[in-house]
Design an enzyme around this catalytic site. Structure first.
Site, mmCIF file in Angstrom:
data_model
loop_
_atom_site.group_PDB
_atom_site.id
_atom_site.type_symbol
_atom_site.label_atom_id
_atom_site.label_comp_id
_atom_site.label_asym_id
_atom_site.label_seq_id
_atom_site.Cartn_x
_atom_site.Cartn_y
_atom_site.Cartn_z
ATOM 1 N N ARG A 229 -0.748 133.046 -6.010
ATOM 2 C CA ARG A 229 0.006 134.111 -5.363
ATOM 3 C C ARG A 229 -0.892 134.797 -4.337
ATOM 4 O O ARG A 229 -2.037 135.140 -4.632
ATOM 5 C CB ARG A 229 0.466 135.167 -6.381
ATOM 6 C CG ARG A 229 1.387 134.658 -7.476
ATOM 7 C CD ARG A 229 2.779 134.333 -6.961
ATOM 8 N NE ARG A 229 3.701 134.042 -8.063
ATOM 9 C CZ ARG A 229 3.829 132.865 -8.641
ATOM 10 N NH1 ARG A 229 3.066 131.853 -8.235
ATOM 11 N NH2 ARG A 229 4.697 132.681 -9.624
ATOM 12 N N GLU A 258 3.012 136.113 4.548
ATOM 13 C CA GLU A 258 3.260 134.747 4.999
ATOM 14 C C GLU A 258 4.392 134.694 6.016
ATOM 15 O O GLU A 258 5.429 135.338 5.808
ATOM 16 C CB GLU A 258 3.596 133.855 3.798
ATOM 17 C CG GLU A 258 2.438 133.714 2.828
ATOM 18 C CD GLU A 258 2.732 132.773 1.659
ATOM 19 O OE1 GLU A 258 3.904 132.355 1.506
ATOM 20 O OE2 GLU A 258 1.796 132.450 0.915
ATOM 21 N N HIS A 277 1.474 127.090 2.142
ATOM 22 C CA HIS A 277 2.209 127.244 0.875
ATOM 23 C C HIS A 277 2.859 125.916 0.466
ATOM 24 O O HIS A 277 4.076 125.820 0.276
ATOM 25 C CB HIS A 277 3.263 128.335 0.995
ATOM 26 C CG HIS A 277 3.575 128.990 -0.323
ATOM 27 N ND1 HIS A 277 3.851 130.315 -0.464
ATOM 28 C CD2 HIS A 277 3.657 128.497 -1.586
ATOM 29 C CE1 HIS A 277 4.073 130.624 -1.719
ATOM 30 N NE2 HIS A 277 3.958 129.518 -2.425
#
Length: 526
Positions: A229, A258, A277
């Site tokens: 995370r 992000e 990611h």
């Protein structure tokens, strides 16, 4: 004929249980495309794009189950679904292997400068001497958080000849021995690890866990990996340690924000490798999550038990009315126990007395276990999967009935035991007063488990309670309720205070420094 709507480009290969069943009509497309037909659907399969809000639920009055092809459920209004009796399921472990392998790939890439070597060679350079790496063999990997992904990673690291240290407050000694890892405190992990990887949820306690203070305790040349995370590693604090050469390299698959800005300071460093990611981005993971939720929906539509439910299991109205007060009580008791007993637990014993013994106490025990485990794991825990997760974590639990009610019409007694001690709790439900906690770790007490609580162990001395009140008053914190308990005059005692809002951490620390205060634990979101 059951009707199912599938949205958000869920992989069709994983939908075969639904597509191949002649008793199921499976439509694939957006909710807008099928808006006129929304009232007929009994099941809805989504990823993250479709927002399952109260408005959408209003348009789907026959909906019985929502399935999220993935882990996160932020796009689903769980409370609204529950109110309407709509079951919500997800695929909690569909991307375990993909994220594990991505983490290991990032670690290997850091050790051998693979991205840097690729980039330099493609630009026409041959830089063998500049990109001398290090072997993983006989190095120490520090894993922060040993959930599913951390566990799988530890097995792969051991296969590569690495020593594995783990910081996880809830890891039992028995489970550590079975996995052949060393359970240590955070300082030991920071001091001895050559590689450090984080695998925890992002909470108030884990946000910025790797920061300027903790980085100062690491070995020179340490490598850091975050595929969990964004925000667990304080990105800004990495900069001075990269500039000084203290950090050997960083691998990030996730960021605090992000996508990161183009001028993000970490993107300029050659020894920092990044991916957008991609932890769950494999064909297999996407197929797995689709197949898991398709199987769940297929089982449900055929009247069979399902595993990965997020909200309450289905009850008749009569059963639900009877069970609900005690369900809420066990949920709150599990939460309090988990937050007061912050070390590893091996055994959970639950005893029911009085009118409770006439109900399905198995679902109450599962409610308690789900709530207890929920504060400890980076995964969805519910009444259905709590038993298997407890077994996976080396926790044995059981329940029994007794006629000893201690004067109450119903009573629930719970004791948790672990390597570092035990903790007990008793509770009851009184129609006029709601849920009550009647005993806490051997101290008689009476309080309503609601809101933000502060549990204080202290010595029974004059002025202690006043000094706690003074600290709170100086910080303009209003006490909503306060209960005290003791065993003998002048001995051990406890206080349980409730507040309208959570206490800032610095106030909690200040109270802990008050003379004769032994322990302070803030219990949130009860």
């Amino acid at each position: 004929m059951a009707h199912v709507l599938v949205t958000d480009s869920i992989q069709e290969d994983g939908l075969q249980p639904l597509l191949n069943d002649d008793s199921i009509q499976c439509d694939i497309g957006s909710t807008e495309e099928f808006e006129q037909h929304l009232p007929r659907y009994e099941a809805l399969l989504v990823r993250s794009a479709t927002k399952v809000t109260s408005d959408l639920l209003d348009k789907m009055p026959n909906l019985k189950i929502v399935a999220r092809a993935g882990v996160g459920i932020d796009n689903i209004d769980i409370d609204e679904a529950t109110k309407r009796g709509v079951i919500v399921v997800n695929a909690p472990d569909g991307n375990t292997i993909s994220t594990t392998e991505h983490t290991f790939a990032m670690m290997a890439s850091l050790a051998r400068n693979i991205p840097q070597g690729t980039s330099s060679l493609k630009s026409g350079k041959w830089m063998r001497k500049q990109y001398v790496g290090t072997e993983l063999n006989r190095k120490t990997l520090g894993i922060i958080g040993l959930g599913r992904i951390g566990t799988e990673l530890s097995r792969r690291a051991r296969a590569f000849g690495m020593n594995v240290m783990v910081f996880d407050p809830f890891l039992t000694n028995d489970r550590a021995d079975k996995l052949d890892v060393e359970s240590v405190d955070i300082d030991a992990l920071l001091e001895h690890s050559d590689f450090i990887t984080v695998h925890t949820p992002l909470t108030e306690n884990t946000r910025g866990l790797i920061n300027e203070e903790t980085l100062a305790k690491t070995k020179k040349g340490v490598f850091l990996i975050n595929c969990a995370r964004g925000g667990i590693i304080d990105e800004a604090s990495l900069v001075p340690f990269l500039d000084s050469g203290h950090i050997g390299g960083v691998a990030l698959d996730v960021f605090e924000s992000e996508p990161p800005n183009e001028d993000h300071p970490l993107l300029k460093y050659d020894q920092v490798i990044v991916t957008p990611h991609l932890g769950a981005s494999t064909k297999e993971a996407q197929l797995n999550v689709a197949a898991q939720v398709a199987d769940e929906v297929h089982l449900f539509l055929n009247g069979k038990p399902i595993r990965n439910t997020i909200n309450l299991p289905a009850f008749s109205n009569e059963e639900y009315d009877k069970i609900k007060p005690y369900y809420e009580l066990t949920r709150k008791m599990g939460s309090i126990l988990s937050q007061c007993m912050k070390s590893a637990v091996n055994i959970v014993d639950v005893t029911y007395a009085g009118t409770l013994t006439e109900l399905d106490t198995a679902i109450l025990t599962r409610s308690l276990m789900a709530s207890f485990l929920r504060y400890r794991l980076d995964t969805t825990v519910n009444e259905v999967n709590a038993p298997s997760i407890a077994k996976e974590r080396g926790i044995t639990y059981g329940e029994k009935h007794t006629s000893e009610t201690q004067g109450y019409s119903n009573l629930i007694s719970v004791t948790v035991e672990g390597d570092k001690g035990s903790f007990s709790l008793q509770g009851t439900y009184i129609k006029e007063y709601g849920e009550r906690i009647t005993q806490l770790n051997g101290f008689d007490i009476d309080f309503h488990p609601q809101g933000h609580l502060l549990y204080i162990q202290h010595n029974d001395r004059p002025g202690v309670i006043g000094n706690v009140g003074k600290v709170l008053g100086e910080h303009e914190v209003n006490i909503a309720t306060m209960q005290v308990g003791r065993k003998v005059a002048g001995g051990e005692a406890i206080m349980m205070l409730s507040f309208d809002e959570a206490l800032p951490n610095h106030i909690e620390s200040t109270i802990e420094s008050v003379q004769d205060i032994v322990k302070v634990e803030q219990i949130k979101s009860v």
